[in-house]
Design a protein around this motif. Structure first.
Motif, PDB file in Angstrom:
ATOM      1  N   THR A 340       0.831  -1.209   0.000  1.00 41.64           N
ATOM      2  CA  THR A 340       0.000   0.000   0.000  1.00 41.64           C
ATOM      3  C   THR A 340       0.861   1.254   0.000  1.00 41.64           C
ATOM      4  O   THR A 340       0.621   2.192  -0.773  1.00 41.64           O
ATOM      5  N   ILE A 341       1.857   1.280   0.861  1.00 41.69           N
ATOM      6  CA  ILE A 341       2.761   2.424   0.898  1.00 41.69           C
ATOM      7  C   ILE A 341       3.497   2.572  -0.426  1.00 41.69           C
ATOM      8  O   ILE A 341       3.658   3.685  -0.950  1.00 41.69           O
ATOM      9  N   ALA A 342       3.932   1.458  -0.990  1.00 36.26           N
ATOM     10  CA  ALA A 342       4.617   1.508  -2.284  1.00 36.26           C
ATOM     11  C   ALA A 342       3.704   2.088  -3.360  1.00 36.26           C
ATOM     12  O   ALA A 342       4.123   2.912  -4.183  1.00 36.26           O
ATOM     13  N   SER A 343       2.442   1.697  -3.346  1.00 34.74           N
ATOM     14  CA  SER A 343       1.478   2.193  -4.332  1.00 34.74           C
ATOM     15  C   SER A 343       1.251   3.690  -4.163  1.00 34.74           C
ATOM     16  O   SER A 343       1.266   4.453  -5.145  1.00 34.74           O
ATOM     17  N   LEU A 344       1.061   4.135  -2.921  1.00 38.32           N
ATOM     18  CA  LEU A 344       0.778   5.545  -2.661  1.00 38.32           C
ATOM     19  C   LEU A 344       1.981   6.433  -2.972  1.00 38.32           C
ATOM     20  O   LEU A 344       1.824   7.579  -3.393  1.00 38.32           O
ATOM     21  N   ALA A 345       3.192   5.896  -2.766  1.00 39.60           N
ATOM     22  CA  ALA A 345       4.410   6.665  -3.028  1.00 39.60           C
ATOM     23  C   ALA A 345       4.892   6.504  -4.462  1.00 39.60           C
ATOM     24  O   ALA A 345       5.847   7.158  -4.872  1.00 39.60           O
ATOM     25  N   VAL A 346       4.212   5.621  -5.216  1.00 37.34           N
ATOM     26  CA  VAL A 346       4.621   5.267  -6.586  1.00 37.34           C
ATOM     27  C   VAL A 346       6.071   4.761  -6.555  1.00 37.34           C
ATOM     28  O   VAL A 346       6.953   5.226  -7.284  1.00 37.34           O
ATOM     29  N   ALA A 347       6.307   3.802  -5.675  1.00 36.40           N
ATOM     30  CA  ALA A 347       7.623   3.181  -5.514  1.00 36.40           C
ATOM     31  C   ALA A 347       7.613   1.781  -6.118  1.00 36.40           C
ATOM     32  O   ALA A 347       6.556   1.159  -6.281  1.00 36.40           O
ATOM     33  N   LYS A 348       8.780   1.286  -6.432  1.00 33.20           N
ATOM     34  CA  LYS A 348       8.913  -0.058  -6.996  1.00 33.20           C
ATOM     35  C   LYS A 348       8.784  -1.100  -5.880  1.00 33.20           C
ATOM     36  O   LYS A 348       9.358  -0.946  -4.803  1.00 33.20           O
ATOM     37  N   LEU A 349       8.049  -2.155  -6.197  1.00 29.66           N
ATOM     38  CA  LEU A 349       7.926  -3.258  -5.249  1.00 29.66           C
ATOM     39  C   LEU A 349       9.176  -4.130  -5.293  1.00 29.66           C
ATOM     40  O   LEU A 349       9.831  -4.238  -6.337  1.00 29.66           O
ATOM     41  N   PRO A 350       9.515  -4.771  -4.185  1.00 30.12           N
ATOM     42  CA  PRO A 350      10.642  -5.719  -4.194  1.00 30.12           C
ATOM     43  C   PRO A 350      10.377  -6.858  -5.185  1.00 30.12           C
ATOM     44  O   PRO A 350       9.237  -7.307  -5.334  1.00 30.12           O
ATOM     45  N   GLN A 351      11.409  -7.317  -5.836  1.00 35.33           N
ATOM     46  CA  GLN A 351      11.280  -8.386  -6.828  1.00 35.33           C
ATOM     47  C   GLN A 351      11.363  -9.752  -6.159  1.00 35.33           C
ATOM     48  O   GLN A 351      12.247 -10.570  -6.437  1.00 35.33           O
ATOM     49  N   VAL A 352      10.435  -9.979  -5.245  1.00 32.77           N
ATOM     50  CA  VAL A 352      10.347 -11.250  -4.524  1.00 32.77           C
ATOM     51  C   VAL A 352       8.876 -11.615  -4.398  1.00 32.77           C
ATOM     52  O   VAL A 352       7.995 -10.818  -4.724  1.00 32.77           O
ATOM     53  N   MET A 353       8.613 -12.813  -3.897  1.00 27.85           N
ATOM     54  CA  MET A 353       7.238 -13.234  -3.641  1.00 27.85           C
ATOM     55  C   MET A 353       6.672 -12.439  -2.469  1.00 27.85           C
ATOM     56  O   MET A 353       7.154 -12.535  -1.342  1.00 27.85           O
ATOM     57  N   LEU A 354       5.677 -11.604  -2.754  1.00 23.12           N
ATOM     58  CA  LEU A 354       5.008 -10.837  -1.699  1.00 23.12           C
ATOM     59  C   LEU A 354       3.696 -11.518  -1.327  1.00 23.12           C
ATOM     60  O   LEU A 354       2.987 -12.056  -2.185  1.00 23.12           O
ATOM     61  N   ASP A 355       3.362 -11.470  -0.052  1.00 28.89           N
ATOM     62  CA  ASP A 355       2.091 -12.018   0.421  1.00 28.89           C
ATOM     63  C   ASP A 355       1.067 -10.923   0.687  1.00 28.89           C
ATOM     64  O   ASP A 355      -0.104 -11.208   0.931  1.00 28.89           O
ATOM     65  N   GLY A 356       1.505  -9.655   0.633  1.00 26.46           N
ATOM     66  CA  GLY A 356       0.601  -8.537   0.873  1.00 26.46           C
ATOM     67  C   GLY A 356      -0.070  -8.061  -0.400  1.00 26.46           C
ATOM     68  O   GLY A 356       0.403  -8.326  -1.516  1.00 26.46           O
ATOM     69  N   VAL A 357      -1.178  -7.354  -0.229  1.00 22.54           N
ATOM     70  CA  VAL A 357      -1.908  -6.756  -1.348  1.00 22.54           C
ATOM     71  C   VAL A 357      -2.126  -5.271  -1.056  1.00 22.54           C
ATOM     72  O   VAL A 357      -2.075  -4.830   0.090  1.00 22.54           O
ATOM     73  N   ASP A 358      -2.368  -4.503  -2.087  1.00 20.07           N
ATOM     74  CA  ASP A 358      -2.555  -3.062  -1.986  1.00 20.07           C
ATOM     75  C   ASP A 358      -3.925  -2.743  -1.365  1.00 20.07           C
ATOM     76  O   ASP A 358      -4.964  -3.192  -1.857  1.00 20.07           O
ATOM     77  N   MET A 359      -3.926  -1.965  -0.290  1.00 22.11           N
ATOM     78  CA  MET A 359      -5.168  -1.588   0.402  1.00 22.11           C
ATOM     79  C   MET A 359      -5.728  -0.250  -0.056  1.00 22.11           C
ATOM     80  O   MET A 359      -6.699   0.249   0.533  1.00 22.11           O
ATOM     81  N   THR A 360      -5.149   0.364  -1.095  1.00 28.18           N
ATOM     82  CA  THR A 360      -5.552   1.716  -1.477  1.00 28.18           C
ATOM     83  C   THR A 360      -7.051   1.835  -1.731  1.00 28.18           C
ATOM     84  O   THR A 360      -7.690   2.819  -1.335  1.00 28.18           O
ATOM     85  N   GLU A 361      -7.639   0.845  -2.362  1.00 27.44           N
ATOM     86  CA  GLU A 361      -9.070   0.894  -2.663  1.00 27.44           C
ATOM     87  C   GLU A 361      -9.902   0.948  -1.383  1.00 27.44           C
ATOM     88  O   GLU A 361     -10.924   1.642  -1.324  1.00 27.44           O
ATOM     89  N   ILE A 362      -9.466   0.236  -0.356  1.00 27.16           N
ATOM     90  CA  ILE A 362     -10.171   0.297   0.933  1.00 27.16           C
ATOM     91  C   ILE A 362     -10.013   1.678   1.554  1.00 27.16           C
ATOM     92  O   ILE A 362     -10.979   2.287   2.017  1.00 27.16           O
ATOM     93  N   LEU A 363      -8.794   2.193   1.534  1.00 22.37           N
ATOM     94  CA  LEU A 363      -8.504   3.449   2.224  1.00 22.37           C
ATOM     95  C   LEU A 363      -9.166   4.645   1.563  1.00 22.37           C
ATOM     96  O   LEU A 363      -9.759   5.496   2.230  1.00 22.37           O
ATOM     97  N   VAL A 364      -9.051   4.713   0.246  1.00 30.68           N
ATOM     98  CA  VAL A 364      -9.482   5.915  -0.471  1.00 30.68           C
ATOM     99  C   VAL A 364     -10.966   5.892  -0.811  1.00 30.68           C
ATOM    100  O   VAL A 364     -11.649   6.913  -0.716  1.00 30.68           O
ATOM    101  N   ASN A 365     -11.474   4.744  -1.185  1.00 25.19           N
ATOM    102  CA  ASN A 365     -12.882   4.653  -1.609  1.00 25.19           C
ATOM    103  C   ASN A 365     -13.744   3.812  -0.686  1.00 25.19           C
ATOM    104  O   ASN A 365     -14.916   3.581  -0.989  1.00 25.19           O
ATOM    105  N   GLN A 366     -13.145   3.323   0.435  1.00 26.17           N
ATOM    106  CA  GLN A 366     -13.843   2.380   1.311  1.00 26.17           C
ATOM    107  C   GLN A 366     -14.429   1.249   0.475  1.00 26.17           C
ATOM    108  O   GLN A 366     -15.567   0.798   0.677  1.00 26.17           O
ATOM    109  N   GLY A 367     -13.621   0.813  -0.490  1.00 26.24           N
ATOM    110  CA  GLY A 367     -14.040  -0.235  -1.412  1.00 26.24           C
ATOM    111  C   GLY A 367     -13.709  -1.618  -0.904  1.00 26.24           C
ATOM    112  O   GLY A 367     -13.415  -1.820   0.283  1.00 26.24           O
ATOM    113  N   LYS A 368     -13.724  -2.574  -1.816  1.00 27.28           N
ATOM    114  CA  LYS A 368     -13.501  -3.971  -1.457  1.00 27.28           C
ATOM    115  C   LYS A 368     -12.013  -4.278  -1.365  1.00 27.28           C
ATOM    116  O   LYS A 368     -11.195  -3.729  -2.084  1.00 27.28           O
ATOM    117  N   SER A 369     -11.714  -5.204  -0.471  1.00 27.46           N
ATOM    118  CA  SER A 369     -10.337  -5.633  -0.291  1.00 27.46           C
ATOM    119  C   SER A 369      -9.931  -6.625  -1.379  1.00 27.46           C
ATOM    120  O   SER A 369     -10.749  -7.402  -1.874  1.00 27.46           O
TER     121      SER A 369
END
Length: 500
Positions: A340-369
């Motif tokens: 989420t922080i990477a998305s908001l800062a427009v930063a590059k994600l680490p080139q490894v297997m990530l288990d997290g997902v971007d929460m921006t839709e929840i935070l900004v639009n109170q949308g679905k996870s």
């Protein structure tokens, strides 16, 4: 029509804020339960600043950590990866541990540094010290660090003052280990630490960092993993005796006071509308301490267990003008903070297997996870046993259950340290929307819809476990007393001579 107008207004505000690179403050409480805050239903907690964040921000009801103990939970928060991948298991790191968070793991700070962020950490690191401080925050992307590099109970505390004027710390802590040090960057500033004035030092460090960054118009990331409300509780004169919950409440109030100071600094420096403040906790309450150990509210058990009380945490996201006040019942996790922080800062994600997902839709639009599943590992994960539990949608399946020392003393015998490991085949399945306390397992017999859910759960479990590559265990590398931080390393006899 009104919904359309609201969406475009929200989007406009969001992208206007992103025109200036956003700042981030990540607050991480210690052993704080789901039921410990007033905004989560505790009738006598005094946390006015956290309550204001919750009232003006987005409060989560389905937010999870990845481990019911400290070190692995912190590793997942900072890397967006389950602790099994980074090797922060089984259990936690100690002052003399040879291992630590591997340097090839990418932290949130390291994601932001290429974008010119100022980065600082203060408080409880607990991801290793190592030889010559090789695992400290300053080696993991942070420009500055002030804090205790492990848990503040990992050293003799019975002769130290925890509350003014001279109330000694409750309990014995780890006798036979060096006294707890306060480190600035990689240098020991004080040993033993002065608990009475510790929080004031943190507050001054943080407010100075924010003010300096704002003055330079430099985006910043502040990570504050607090020692509060972990045993032994402590508090300075501004909080001691001022809560309604005794020592635990005083410690929580002192943490809350620091949060208030941070928010005031954001306002004074004019950057509050361009700063995401995110608050959560590392694991559930240490119920073995009874009233001094925290409260899991309606959830079952606490620290050390994979029941909801050990893994579901309070969480609040606050960003004026970008995050609309409200409550979300969408599932999210500490794993999701890095993406989420990477998305908001427009930063590059680490080139490894990530288990997290971007929460921006929840935070900004109170949308679905984007998160449909949460995996639950015990404090000692292994390939042999795999997952202890899995949540899919509103259903949670327990493949194994057991109690824990940290959750002992509760009336519920499932939480007791004497409740041994038990396998469940078929798994126990609970509907967490109807039964968040995990009291009533659902009957599979004569319930074809639930049978279909179970089949899907087993499919997801199999796919996940097939994709899991266990990193080399850092805790299993053992400890060396010579690695315990000592401000006078040549002194004798150790550990008692390590004072400065």
């Amino acid at each position: 029509m009104e919904n359309t107008r609201f969406y475009f207004l929200t989007a406009f505000l969001f992208y206007t804020c992103l025109a200036s690179t956003p700042n981030f403050i990540l607050l991480f409480a210690d052993d704080l339960g789901f039921g410990d805050l007033g905004c989560y239903g505790h009738p006598s907690s005094l946390t006015p600043n956290l309550d204001r964040l919750a009232a003006g921000g987005l409060r989560f009801t389905e937010f999870y950590c990845t481990s019911p103990v400290c070190s692995p939970s912190r590793a997942s928060l900072l890397t967006g990866r389950y602790q099994t991948r980074s090797g922060i298991y089984p259990g936690v790191l100690y002052p003399g541990s040879r291992g630590g968070l591997p340097l090839n793991e990418t932290t949130i700070a390291e994601v932001l540094k290429p974008l010119g962020y100022a980065t600082a950490a203060m408080g409880k690191w607990h991801l290793g010290v190592g030889a010559n401080g090789k695992f400290l925050p300053t080696k993991q992307g942070f420009d500055q660090y002030l804090g205790i590099p492990y848990s503040h109970d990992m050293g003799p505390c019975q002769n130290l003052t925890c509350f003014p004027p001279d109330v000694k710390c409750f309990g014995l802590c780890d006798v036979g280990t060096v006294t707890v040090p306060l480190m600035h960057n990689e240098v020991i500033k004080q040993q033993p630490v002065d608990f009475i004035n510790l929080e004031r030092a943190y507050s001054d460090f943080a407010t100075s960092f924010i003010a300096a960054s704002a003055k330079k118009k430099q985006p910043f990331f502040l990570y504050y993993p607090s020692h509060h409300t972990h045993y032994p509780q402590y508090a300075g004169p501004e909080a001691a005796g001022r809560s309604l919950r005794g020592p635990f409440g005083d410690a929580l109030l002192e943490f809350d006071n620091t949060i208030g100071n941070l928010m005031t600094t954001l306002e004074k420096t004019g950057v509050i509308n361009n700063t995401l403040v995110f608050f959560t906790s590392d694991n559930g309450p240490e119920l073995m301490r009874m009233s001094r150990g925290g409260n899991s509210g309606p959830l079952k058990c606490g620290k050390g267990t994979t029941y909801e009380g050990g893994m579901r945490e309070p969480a609040v996201a606050y960003w004026p003008g970008t995050i609309m006040p409200g409550v979300t019942h969408q599932m999210a996790s500490t794993l999701d903070v890095l993406p989420t922080i990477a998305s908001l800062a427009v930063a590059k994600l680490p080139q490894v297997m990530l288990d997290g997902v971007d929460m921006t839709e929840i935070l900004v639009n109170q949308g679905k996870s984007k998160r449909e599943v949460m995996m639950f590992y015990p404090t000692d994960p292994s390939k042999e046993f795999g997952l202890f539990a899995l949540r899919l949608g509103k259903y949670k399946a327990h493949f194994y259950t057991r109690g824990a020392t940290h959750s002992d003393t509760t009336p519920d015998q499932d939480c007791s340290v004497f409740t041994a490991l038990k396998a469940h085949n078929p798994p126990l399945i609970f509907d967490l929307e109807a039964d968040p306390s995990e009291r009533y397992p659902l009957p599979l017999m004569g319930n074809p819809d639930l049978q279909a859910v179970l089949e899907r759960i087993m499919e997801v479990k199999g796919q996940f476990e097939a994709s899991m590559e266990f990193g080399e265990s850092q805790i299993s590398k053992g400890s060396d007393p010579n690695l315990e931080p000592c401000c006078n390393p040549q002194c004798s006899p150790k550990p008692s001579c390590c004072k400065c």
